[in-house]
Design an enzyme around this catalytic site. Sequence first.
Site, PDB file in Angstrom:
ATOM      1  N   ASP A 349      26.184  61.782  27.426  1.00 14.60           N
ATOM      2  CA  ASP A 349      25.284  62.836  26.960  1.00 14.60           C
ATOM      3  C   ASP A 349      25.864  64.155  25.966  1.00 14.60           C
ATOM      4  O   ASP A 349      26.530  64.343  26.813  1.00 14.60           O
ATOM      5  CB  ASP A 349      24.389  63.025  28.303  1.00 14.60           C
ATOM      6  CG  ASP A 349      23.336  64.093  28.220  1.00 14.60           C
ATOM      7  OD1 ASP A 349      22.442  63.570  27.598  1.00 14.60           O
ATOM      8  OD2 ASP A 349      23.550  65.164  28.795  1.00 14.60           O
ATOM      9  N   GLU A 385      26.063  60.346  22.415  1.00 18.01           N
ATOM     10  CA  GLU A 385      25.001  60.927  22.071  1.00 18.01           C
ATOM     11  C   GLU A 385      25.338  62.058  21.323  1.00 18.01           C
ATOM     12  O   GLU A 385      25.830  63.031  21.647  1.00 18.01           O
ATOM     13  CB  GLU A 385      23.924  61.469  23.192  1.00 18.01           C
ATOM     14  CG  GLU A 385      22.702  61.992  22.528  1.00 18.01           C
ATOM     15  CD  GLU A 385      21.822  62.686  23.902  1.00 18.01           C
ATOM     16  OE1 GLU A 385      20.618  62.715  23.671  1.00 18.01           O
ATOM     17  OE2 GLU A 385      22.735  63.453  24.654  1.00 18.01           O
TER      18      GLU A 385
END
Length: 704
Positions: A349, A385
């Site tokens: 993330d 990401e």
Amino acid sequence: MSTPFQTQWWPDGGPPRGATYDGSGVTFALWAPMAERVEVCLFDDHATERRVPLTDLLFGVWSGRVPGLRPGQRYGYRVHGPWDPYTGHRFNGAKLLVDPYARAITGEADDHAAVFGHVAGGDDTVRDDRDSAPYVPRSVVVDPGFDWGEDPRPYVPWSDTVLYELHVRGATMRHPDVPPELRGTYAGLAHPAVLGYLRDLGVTTVELLPVHHFVSEFVLRGRGLTNYWGYNTLGFFAPHAGYASAGSEGQQVAEFKRMVKAMHEAGLEVVLDVVYNHTAEQNEFGPTYSFRGIHNPAYYRLDGGGRRYRDLSGTGNTLNLRHPDIVRLVLDSLRYWVQEMHVDGFRFDLAPILTRGVGDVDMFGAFLAAVGQDPVLSRVKLIAEPWDLGFDGYQVGGFPAPWSEWNDRFRDAVREFWAGSADGVRDLASRLSGSSDLYRRSGRRPFASINYITAHDGFTLRDLVSYVGKHNEANGEANDDGHNDNRSVNFGVEGETDDPEIVTLRLRQVRGLLTTLLLATGVPMLMAGDESGRTQHGNNNAYCQDNEISWLDWAEEQTWPQLRDTVRELLRIRREHPVFRRPHFFHGRLDPAGGRRDVGWFAPWGEEMDAEAWHDSSLRTLGMYLAGEHTGRTAPSGEPVRDDSFLLWLHGGDTPVDVTLPGPPWAMAYSVALDTSDCVGSDQVAAGEHLRLAPHTAVVLRAV
């Protein structure tokens, strides 16, 4: 009352961090180099606390062995030191702290004001001396033993990988074949009915939304909601206790392992969505659960002389991957999940945060360098990401090998094309062919591109064709949260409708989107439920909705079950034909022997796209010819066997279009492999003939 402990010297000069069970006792080790005193606090079944002082043995690690302790023992730390928020120090011995290396965590975080190191709601520099122990989670000693048996890890090559993004709890909360007591748990996800469904669908790799132990924010609990997605980590080694059916005092570890083992036996890989960019402690006004009270200036990036927290994640704090001991924490955590929990990879993330030096993104920085040379981590699937909230945080195409990346350029181009708002088809062609403009220059392959159209953050695929605007009222934020740039269509009605013409168009649109996703070059990622038309009723930010809004609905009457047949067929085509799983980028040069290119781009009139066509912003139809390559096999005659060649037509317009099928050297005729409109009719069409495409249609033709 203090309890004496025994000291044990380890060959490398110090015990491993965390709580290590040796069969007759437990050795505790906590890195707290600026602390003046450290106590490990042991709790019995009546929450009675015993405090055991630790000694600083080596390199700022406080440790000691307590004999007689066994797995299941609940514990925490009290770390004493200076309280000086202006220089970043927020030691407070009144606060019970979770072990950063805890293998399991039990208990809930209470909303009591004592969980704050400072006076809650007041000046963050004024210390609060109330005991937080009754209101915070406990760490748990875990026995690492587990019978993995053979555990045949699938080891799916990147080119063959099909990702399936899934929430542990939401996947089975409404599954009729999973026993009620197992729904929403690791055991429920390992149920044969679920594994059989995933295998039948054709996916290869399950990407689980965060399973590191997390807590919900105070503001959400105040609205009667929870952090459903789990992007609020408290423990980087502990599987989330709320997803365990067997118990929360170490049983969650064994249950997680059994889930992974069952998935491996079913031929499925397990990839974890991990959150190492921030923690659950939020900013200087947040609670003190762990890291803040152990060594605040090392664990977090601080500003204002140390009082304030730098926020590159949008959650209040940023983990400090500039510090070698914090890098070690993250690497130890990752290796633990690979070696002890047997997972097959990670999706990171807000990954650029992990690369930042003093401020800027640094792809040659400490964290990526450490992962790249690590003999364990460099061999598993690594997915970034590739954006964060800081300056220069958008890094799509910027990560080095062996990393792959979520490709939002693919998402946006495909959405725009099918929504009818695309600027021609140039960008679509780049995304269909693996996004070489993003990944070739760094020496990576097409599988560096994780292609997706929907994910947990945003509309579901059904909602993408049913809503123009977001409808997040249930989140309690006046519909101000979530993305506004959805690039969606509703075909004339906002939300669900019984109008058969609109429903037919929506289904056809979704089938076209799925065809584009699952047959494009790169690695496709499908969001759980999209294959059956799951809806969140227009909520594009359901991070706090632990209810029917987010849970998968397995009832046939509430879904579009015909989509599953489309997905199964598309994944069968992808699996059986290497031309859709290319490990190398297309070169576009003519093959002297065959007189055709490895990829050909065709306008509706049957000729290869020229400059004028490529720059025609009104063009809504594109043909992509994929030339089959040698498969490596030979026929009985000794001739090399080539894969089939395919012609893919995508038509995103609102009116029908007649396309001309290209002739030799491309093909003599074409057979229909898949038609998302069910309107083409003929099974085989001669080259040079016209084929009528209905609005919003994808057709896959096999070259004869």
